[in-house]
Design a protein around this motif. Structure first.
Motif, mmCIF file in Angstrom:
data_model
loop_
_atom_site.group_PDB
_atom_site.id
_atom_site.type_symbol
_atom_site.label_atom_id
_atom_site.label_comp_id
_atom_site.label_asym_id
_atom_site.label_seq_id
_atom_site.Cartn_x
_atom_site.Cartn_y
_atom_site.Cartn_z
ATOM 1 N N MET A 122 22.068 37.551 -21.383
ATOM 2 C CA MET A 122 23.404 36.958 -21.493
ATOM 3 C C MET A 122 23.665 35.988 -20.343
ATOM 4 S SD MET A 122 25.697 40.286 -22.691
ATOM 5 C CE MET A 122 27.059 39.702 -21.727
ATOM 6 N N ALA A 123 23.125 36.283 -19.175
ATOM 7 C CA ALA A 123 23.340 35.401 -18.022
ATOM 8 C C ALA A 123 22.816 34.000 -18.312
ATOM 9 C CB ALA A 123 22.666 35.977 -16.779
ATOM 10 N N ASP A 124 21.676 33.917 -18.949
ATOM 11 C CA ASP A 124 21.100 32.617 -19.297
ATOM 12 C C ASP A 124 21.968 31.899 -20.329
ATOM 13 O OD1 ASP A 124 18.527 32.909 -17.771
ATOM 14 O OD2 ASP A 124 18.380 34.643 -19.102
ATOM 15 N N MET A 125 22.549 32.678 -21.229
ATOM 16 C CA MET A 125 23.422 32.098 -22.253
ATOM 17 C C MET A 125 24.697 31.536 -21.644
ATOM 18 S SD MET A 125 22.926 34.955 -25.181
ATOM 19 C CE MET A 125 21.285 35.474 -25.651
ATOM 20 N N CYS A 126 25.097 32.071 -20.515
ATOM 21 C CA CYS A 126 26.254 31.521 -19.798
ATOM 22 C C CYS A 126 25.846 30.319 -18.943
ATOM 23 C CB CYS A 126 26.878 32.589 -18.901
ATOM 24 S SG CYS A 126 27.732 33.904 -19.796
ATOM 25 N N LEU A 127 24.631 30.351 -18.416
ATOM 26 C CA LEU A 127 24.186 29.297 -17.506
ATOM 27 C C LEU A 127 24.064 27.932 -18.180
ATOM 28 C CD1 LEU A 127 23.082 28.622 -14.616
ATOM 29 C CD2 LEU A 127 20.803 28.907 -15.627
ATOM 30 N N VAL A 128 23.420 27.877 -19.331
ATOM 31 C CA VAL A 128 23.114 26.584 -19.959
ATOM 32 C C VAL A 128 24.366 25.739 -20.220
ATOM 33 C CG1 VAL A 128 22.132 25.474 -22.012
ATOM 34 C CG2 VAL A 128 20.865 27.290 -20.836
ATOM 35 N N LEU A 146 16.945 26.347 -8.192
ATOM 36 C CA LEU A 146 16.720 27.488 -9.086
ATOM 37 C C LEU A 146 17.532 27.352 -10.365
ATOM 38 C CD1 LEU A 146 16.557 30.686 -6.849
ATOM 39 C CD2 LEU A 146 14.849 29.852 -8.454
ATOM 40 N N ILE A 147 18.783 26.994 -10.222
ATOM 41 C CA ILE A 147 19.618 26.785 -11.408
ATOM 42 C C ILE A 147 18.974 25.723 -12.301
ATOM 43 C CG2 ILE A 147 21.841 25.880 -12.219
ATOM 44 C CD1 ILE A 147 23.101 27.212 -9.698
ATOM 45 N N ASN A 151 17.450 26.409 -16.015
ATOM 46 C CA ASN A 151 18.039 25.648 -17.114
ATOM 47 C C ASN A 151 16.965 24.845 -17.851
ATOM 48 O OD1 ASN A 151 20.628 24.661 -18.447
ATOM 49 N ND2 ASN A 151 19.601 22.743 -17.881
ATOM 50 N N ASP A 152 16.072 24.214 -17.121
ATOM 51 C CA ASP A 152 15.000 23.438 -17.756
ATOM 52 C C ASP A 152 14.136 24.337 -18.644
ATOM 53 O OD1 ASP A 152 15.917 21.179 -16.468
ATOM 54 O OD2 ASP A 152 14.309 21.144 -14.957
ATOM 55 N N GLU A 153 13.820 25.537 -18.155
ATOM 56 C CA GLU A 153 13.017 26.483 -18.947
ATOM 57 C C GLU A 153 13.766 26.897 -20.213
ATOM 58 O OE1 GLU A 153 9.807 27.585 -18.670
ATOM 59 O OE2 GLU A 153 9.712 26.023 -17.128
ATOM 60 N N GLU A 158 13.602 27.061 -28.492
ATOM 61 C CA GLU A 158 14.174 26.606 -29.759
ATOM 62 C C GLU A 158 15.594 27.131 -29.968
ATOM 63 O OE1 GLU A 158 13.217 26.769 -34.567
ATOM 64 O OE2 GLU A 158 11.938 27.875 -33.170
ATOM 65 N N GLU A 159 15.844 28.377 -29.591
ATOM 66 C CA GLU A 159 17.173 28.959 -29.794
ATOM 67 C C GLU A 159 18.247 28.205 -29.015
ATOM 68 O OE1 GLU A 159 14.072 32.157 -30.344
ATOM 69 O OE2 GLU A 159 14.412 30.566 -28.897
ATOM 70 N N PHE A 160 17.929 27.785 -27.804
ATOM 71 C CA PHE A 160 18.888 27.029 -27.006
ATOM 72 C C PHE A 160 19.040 25.607 -27.533
ATOM 73 C CE2 PHE A 160 18.258 30.614 -24.305
ATOM 74 C CZ PHE A 160 19.456 30.752 -23.603
ATOM 75 N N GLN A 161 17.960 25.037 -28.021
ATOM 76 C CA GLN A 161 18.050 23.701 -28.614
ATOM 77 C C GLN A 161 18.951 23.725 -29.845
ATOM 78 O OE1 GLN A 161 13.990 22.463 -29.287
ATOM 79 N NE2 GLN A 161 13.493 22.567 -27.104
#
Length: 177
Positions: A122-128, A146-147, A151-153, A158-161
């Motif tokens: 969930m943290a990554d889902m908030c970060l992007v 680091l952020i 974010n680049d990773e 595909e899910e984030f795209q």
């Protein structure tokens, strides 16, 4: 969209997101993600380890409660009435920077490939989306390696795209990617 009468009936706060399921409306990203984690536990978006789960929630709260609301559209519209476009942008940049300074320090202790270890949470889902806002306000991301790396990773996935706001059906044509 969120200012239209149909949407106000769904979410009186006139903010996104709103998720309607089984006749109930959930608003706010974190409760929606928590619901989805409990309803569909695979793939997991919260680690099994209690301390790691707490770290994920800590990062989510830093972003969702400490950074994002202060440069949210409704706040910026109010600030804009009191100041110029440039001052509005500086306001947003100030609060994003302040939050990212704290977040970068936290990530030094818990990140791997992603915010907490090597699994998307969930943290990554908030970060992007917050990095997206930082880019929108032209925040210098060089103090936040680091952020930026995380974010680049995530943006390679595909899910984030597919989840990009610029690829959604209701995205204005002039903003679509």
């Amino acid at each position: 969209v969120q200012r239209k009468e149909e949407y106000i009936a769904v979410n009186p706060m006139q903010m996104v997101p709103a998720f309607v399921v089984d006749g109930a409306t959930l608003t706010q990203s974190i409760p929606i993600m928590e619901y989805l984690e409990e309803k569909y536990p695979s793939p997991a978006i919260l680690p099994k380890d209690s301390l790691q789960r707490a770290k994920v929630r800590e990062i989510c709260e830093i972003i969702a409660s400490g950074i994002q609301p202060i440069q949210n559209l409704v706040v910026l519209q109010k600030v804009q009435k009191l100041s110029s476009e440039e001052e509005k942008a500086e306001w947003a940049k100030f609060w994003i920077n302040k939050g990212f300074i704290a977040l970068e320090k936290l990530l030094e202790k818990c990140s791997g490939q992603y915010c907490v270890g090597d699994t998307v949470t969930m943290a990554d889902m908030c970060l992007v989306p917050q990095v997206g806002n930082a880019k929108r306000f032209k925040v210098d991301m060089s103090p936040f390696p680091l952020i930026s790396k995380i974010n680049d990773e995530l943006e390679k996935l595909e899910e984030f795209q597919k989840a990009s706001p610029f690829k959604q059906p209701d995205c204005p044509e002039d903003l679509k990617a």
